[in-house]
Design an enzyme around this catalytic site. Structure first.
Site, PDB file in Angstrom:
ATOM      1  N   ASN A  36       0.847  -1.187   0.000  1.00 18.06           N
ATOM      2  CA  ASN A  36       0.000   0.000   0.000  1.00 18.06           C
ATOM      3  C   ASN A  36       0.884   1.239   0.000  1.00 18.06           C
ATOM      4  OD1 ASN A  36      -2.459   1.563   0.429  1.00 18.06           O
ATOM      5  ND2 ASN A  36      -1.759   1.864   2.536  1.00 18.06           N
ATOM      6  N   HIS A  60       0.890   5.070   1.285  1.00 18.85           N
ATOM      7  CA  HIS A  60       0.179   5.969   2.200  1.00 18.85           C
ATOM      8  C   HIS A  60       0.854   7.344   2.151  1.00 18.85           C
ATOM      9  CE1 HIS A  60      -2.384   7.153   5.472  1.00 18.85           C
ATOM     10  NE2 HIS A  60      -1.329   7.751   5.989  1.00 18.85           N
ATOM     11  N   ASP A  93      -2.700   0.427   8.080  1.00 19.59           N
ATOM     12  CA  ASP A  93      -1.391   1.090   7.940  1.00 19.59           C
ATOM     13  C   ASP A  93      -0.368   0.604   8.972  1.00 19.59           C
ATOM     14  OD1 ASP A  93      -2.549   2.642   5.877  1.00 19.59           O
ATOM     15  OD2 ASP A  93      -3.151   4.206   7.282  1.00 19.59           O
ATOM     16  N   ALA A 118       7.491  12.063  -3.705  1.00 20.61           N
ATOM     17  CA  ALA A 118       7.633  10.821  -2.930  1.00 20.61           C
ATOM     18  C   ALA A 118       6.851   9.654  -3.536  1.00 20.61           C
ATOM     19  CB  ALA A 118       7.202  11.062  -1.485  1.00 20.61           C
TER      20      ALA A 118
HETATM   21  C1  GAR Z   1      -2.629   8.941  -3.011  1.00 17.37           C
HETATM   22  O1  GAR Z   1      -2.179  10.144  -2.436  1.00 17.37           O
HETATM   23  C2  GAR Z   1      -2.457   7.790  -2.040  1.00 17.37           C
HETATM   24  O2  GAR Z   1      -1.300   7.911  -1.269  1.00 17.37           O
HETATM   25  C3  GAR Z   1      -3.689   7.945  -1.182  1.00 17.37           C
HETATM   26  O3  GAR Z   1      -4.718   8.230  -2.117  1.00 17.37           O
HETATM   27  C4  GAR Z   1      -4.152   8.980  -3.207  1.00 17.37           C
HETATM   28  C5  GAR Z   1      -4.571   8.332  -4.515  1.00 17.37           C
HETATM   29  O4  GAR Z   1      -4.168   9.102  -5.613  1.00 17.37           O
HETATM   30  N1  GAR Z   1      -3.950   6.761  -0.433  1.00 17.37           N
HETATM   31  C6  GAR Z   1      -4.401   6.777   0.815  1.00 17.37           C
HETATM   32  O5  GAR Z   1      -4.686   7.790   1.410  1.00 17.37           O
HETATM   33  C7  GAR Z   1      -4.546   5.394   1.467  1.00 17.37           C
HETATM   34  N2  GAR Z   1      -4.670   5.520   2.881  1.00 17.37           N
HETATM   35  P1  GAR Z   1      -4.097   8.500  -7.090  1.00 17.37           P
HETATM   36  O6  GAR Z   1      -5.449   7.832  -7.372  1.00 17.37           O
HETATM   37  O7  GAR Z   1      -3.891   9.698  -7.973  1.00 17.37           O
HETATM   38  O8  GAR Z   1      -2.956   7.529  -7.154  1.00 17.37           O
END
Ligand code: GAR
Length: 210
Positions: A108, A110, A151, A180
């Protein structure tokens, strides 16, 4: 070739980073065999299509119970022969039954430096709102293996990102993604696909020779 299933809920910029890294060969020995979204309107599904990758929607709303949804999800993952499941902004909890089936084979991303701003209720923009509210000077992102907690699994990679006084949650989210997430998620996949990641006593050991 490590077969990846990528699970998404929204824009899919992390999916895009993975697909581009595979195309540019900064990620080797890995291929995306399936993209699953819980949301039929997710732009991530368009991205999959543009790269010629099969994308499907499996939503809890299509099933009479959560259990049936979980069974359907597991069936798709096993049917496509997934060897690594990548949660790339997937905002639905993974049940213990799937975690156990894919022990240390689900990762995952995060958007914070775990153990800060993580756990239940911390996802997407909320993470960055909380970081700004707390006044931290540094945030970042974490790639970790998924266990049955939220997490809490073994940490694979982390990267720090500066928080600026002028940041809004959206500006910080964008910088954390660019500096990142889009770097460490493909990197973690590359390391796993090339057998350079081991989990020992709940901690990750990386053979990181570049
Ligand atoms: C990302 O920032 C990811 O880290 C977060 O959702 C976003 C998805 O963006 N995930 C979480 O918060 C999980 N706890 P994306 O669809 O553009 O990749």
């Amino acid at each position: 070739m490590l077969r990846l299933a990528v699970l998404v809920s929204g824009g899919g910029t992390n999916l895009e980073a993975i697909l581009q890294a595979i195309e540019k060969k900064t990620v080797t020995n890995a291929e995306v065999c399936l993209v699953i979204s819980n949301n039929a309107g997710a732009y991530a599904l368009e991205r999959a299509k543009k790269h010629g990758i099969r994308g499907i929607c499996i939503s809890p709303r299509q099933y009479a119970s959560r259990d049936e949804f979980h069974q359907a999800l597991l069936k798709e993952l096993t049917d496509c022969g997934a060897e690594l499941v990548v949660l790339a902004g997937f905002l639905v909890g993974i049940p213990p039954m799937i975690v156990e089936h894919f022990a240390n084979r689900i990762i995952n991303i995060h958007p914070s430096l775990i153990p800060s701003f993580c756990g239940k209720g911390f996802y997407g923009l909320r993470v960055h709102e909380a970081a700004i509210e707390r006044g931290v000077r540094v945030s970042g992102a974490t790639v970790h293996f998924v266990d049955t907690g939220t997490d809490t699994g073994p940490i694979i990679l982390q990267k720090a990102v500066e928080v600026l006084e002028t940041d809004t949650p959206k500006l910080l989210q964008q910088r954390v993604m660019e500096q990142a997430e889009w770097i460490i998620l493909p990197r973690a996949i590359h390391l796993i696909a090339n057998n350079r990641v081991r989990v020992e006593d709940g901690r990750v050991c990386i053979d990181d020779r570049g």
